[in-house]
Design a protein around this motif. Sequence first.
Motif, short mmCIF file in Angstrom:
data_model
loop_
_atom_site.label_atom_id
_atom_site.label_comp_id
_atom_site.label_asym_id
_atom_site.label_seq_id
_atom_site.Cartn_x
_atom_site.Cartn_y
_atom_site.Cartn_z
N MET A 56 0.82 -1.20 0.00
CA MET A 56 0.00 0.00 0.00
C MET A 56 0.86 1.27 0.00
O MET A 56 0.52 2.26 -0.64
CB MET A 56 -0.95 0.01 1.20
CG MET A 56 -2.01 -1.09 1.18
SD MET A 56 -3.19 -0.96 -0.21
CE MET A 56 -2.47 -2.13 -1.38
N GLN A 57 1.96 1.25 0.71
CA GLN A 57 2.87 2.40 0.72
C GLN A 57 3.44 2.64 -0.67
O GLN A 57 3.58 3.81 -1.10
CB GLN A 57 3.99 2.17 1.73
CG GLN A 57 3.57 2.35 3.17
CD GLN A 57 4.65 1.95 4.16
OE1 GLN A 57 5.44 1.05 3.91
NE2 GLN A 57 4.68 2.63 5.31
N ALA A 58 3.77 1.58 -1.36
CA ALA A 58 4.32 1.71 -2.71
C ALA A 58 3.32 2.35 -3.66
O ALA A 58 3.71 2.99 -4.65
CB ALA A 58 4.75 0.35 -3.24
N GLN A 59 2.03 2.21 -3.37
CA GLN A 59 0.99 2.78 -4.21
C GLN A 59 0.43 4.08 -3.63
O GLN A 59 -0.58 4.59 -4.11
CB GLN A 59 -0.15 1.76 -4.37
CG GLN A 59 0.28 0.46 -5.03
CD GLN A 59 -0.85 -0.56 -5.08
OE1 GLN A 59 -2.04 -0.21 -5.06
NE2 GLN A 59 -0.49 -1.82 -5.18
N ASN A 60 1.09 4.59 -2.57
CA ASN A 60 0.64 5.82 -1.89
C ASN A 60 -0.81 5.70 -1.42
O ASN A 60 -1.58 6.66 -1.48
CB ASN A 60 0.78 7.03 -2.82
CG ASN A 60 2.23 7.35 -3.13
OD1 ASN A 60 3.08 7.34 -2.24
ND2 ASN A 60 2.51 7.62 -4.40
N ARG A 61 -1.13 4.54 -0.88
CA ARG A 61 -2.51 4.30 -0.43
C ARG A 61 -2.58 4.05 1.08
O ARG A 61 -3.65 3.70 1.58
CB ARG A 61 -3.10 3.11 -1.19
CG ARG A 61 -3.37 3.42 -2.66
CD ARG A 61 -3.70 2.18 -3.46
NE ARG A 61 -4.80 1.42 -2.89
CZ ARG A 61 -5.13 0.19 -3.29
NH1 ARG A 61 -4.41 -0.42 -4.22
NH2 ARG A 61 -6.15 -0.43 -2.73
N MET A 80 -6.34 3.35 1.82
CA MET A 80 -7.26 3.92 0.85
C MET A 80 -7.44 3.00 -0.36
O MET A 80 -6.50 2.31 -0.77
CB MET A 80 -6.74 5.29 0.37
CG MET A 80 -6.57 6.31 1.47
SD MET A 80 -8.13 6.76 2.26
CE MET A 80 -8.91 7.71 0.93
N PRO A 81 -8.63 3.00 -0.95
CA PRO A 81 -8.83 2.23 -2.18
C PRO A 81 -8.29 2.99 -3.38
O PRO A 81 -7.84 4.13 -3.25
CB PRO A 81 -10.35 2.11 -2.24
CG PRO A 81 -10.81 3.42 -1.66
CD PRO A 81 -9.83 3.75 -0.56
N ALA A 118 -12.43 2.72 2.06
CA ALA A 118 -11.26 2.99 2.89
C ALA A 118 -11.42 2.19 4.18
O ALA A 118 -12.54 1.91 4.63
CB ALA A 118 -11.15 4.48 3.20
N ALA A 119 -10.28 1.81 4.76
CA ALA A 119 -10.31 1.03 6.00
C ALA A 119 -9.37 1.64 7.02
O ALA A 119 -8.18 1.84 6.74
CB ALA A 119 -9.92 -0.42 5.73
N ALA A 120 -9.89 1.95 8.19
CA ALA A 120 -9.10 2.52 9.28
C ALA A 120 -8.90 1.47 10.37
O ALA A 120 -9.82 0.73 10.71
CB ALA A 120 -9.80 3.74 9.87
N ILE A 121 -7.66 1.42 10.89
CA ILE A 121 -7.32 0.49 11.97
C ILE A 121 -6.64 1.28 13.08
O ILE A 121 -5.51 1.73 12.90
CB ILE A 121 -6.39 -0.64 11.50
CG1 ILE A 121 -6.97 -1.37 10.29
CG2 ILE A 121 -6.12 -1.63 12.63
CD1 ILE A 121 -6.41 -0.95 8.97
N PRO A 122 -7.32 1.50 14.21
CA PRO A 122 -6.70 2.25 15.31
C PRO A 122 -6.00 1.36 16.33
O PRO A 122 -6.39 0.20 16.54
CB PRO A 122 -7.91 2.94 15.97
CG PRO A 122 -9.04 1.99 15.74
CD PRO A 122 -8.77 1.30 14.42
#
Length: 292
Positions: A56-61, A80-81, A118-122
């Motif tokens: 995901m980091q490689a895709q700036n997501r 992010m999607p 989008a998915a959030a993980i706290p």
Amino acid sequence: MQIRAAVTVLKTAPAEPDSPANKDWDLAYSNVLHVQNSAQFPPQWQQKSQSFREQMQAQNRLIADVRYGSEERNLLDIVMPQGQPRGLVVFVHGGYWVRFDKSYFTWLAAGAVAHGFAAAIPSYTLCPQAKIGEITAEIGMAIVQAASMVAGPLHLTGHSAGGHLVARMGTVTTPLSRSLQQRLRKIVPISALSDLRPLLNLKMNDDFRLDLEQARKESPALLEPLNGIDVTAWVGAAELPEFVRQNQALANLWSGFDLSIDEVAEPHKHHMDIIDGLADADHVLTRRLLCL
């Protein structure tokens, strides 16, 4: 009052009767002892999450370490999607409120983001540094922050202690504002601890610091749910009987209110692999969470 509750139960074999006076409560709630090779799962979760994070980091997501409060662990990640999000999923991790952080569970965002959410993980402050009621307030703050960054419908899910926390968001004493309540589309507590009173019998209560009053105040099954919400109580059919019973309790006690609730016991799944479906875009757990 119009009752709209609909309960769908996948039956499991009844637990052997046990006298509460003779029950070994610590054993009854010990997933570590119940699941074969249980110690292997957290390192696997962390490895999967690291791989997914790098992708995901490689895709700036990946939006990492977003602060939602003043405490050290008040941080969340958002995956992010591709394209504009269709809505927001929040996953809250378990670990009996005493273990883990968001870094173990990023991989579970895969199913939701594949469908355009989008998915959030706290992360959150753990016991005994915080009481369970204080953790409830922190999760409310985390959802507020994530929802301020992603528009659209709000879908909540969590595992074990995290299942408890997302179920608490669906009660009349929720920390969520009216506007966020109106965005709630679905809540899926997975293997949730919905009645905290039995935990008073556990040695782990030295960390929880629960008394009977607090246990009642923080037990979703003992609280009135918000009107009109849509809930699926999910558990593994191969889990400890107490977790199956806790799942049934939430579904049964909430079914008399003005909401839609059903109950699923997923065949062959235990406490450590019941969350796997969230990483699969085609799994029924992901599709149920996203209302697809």
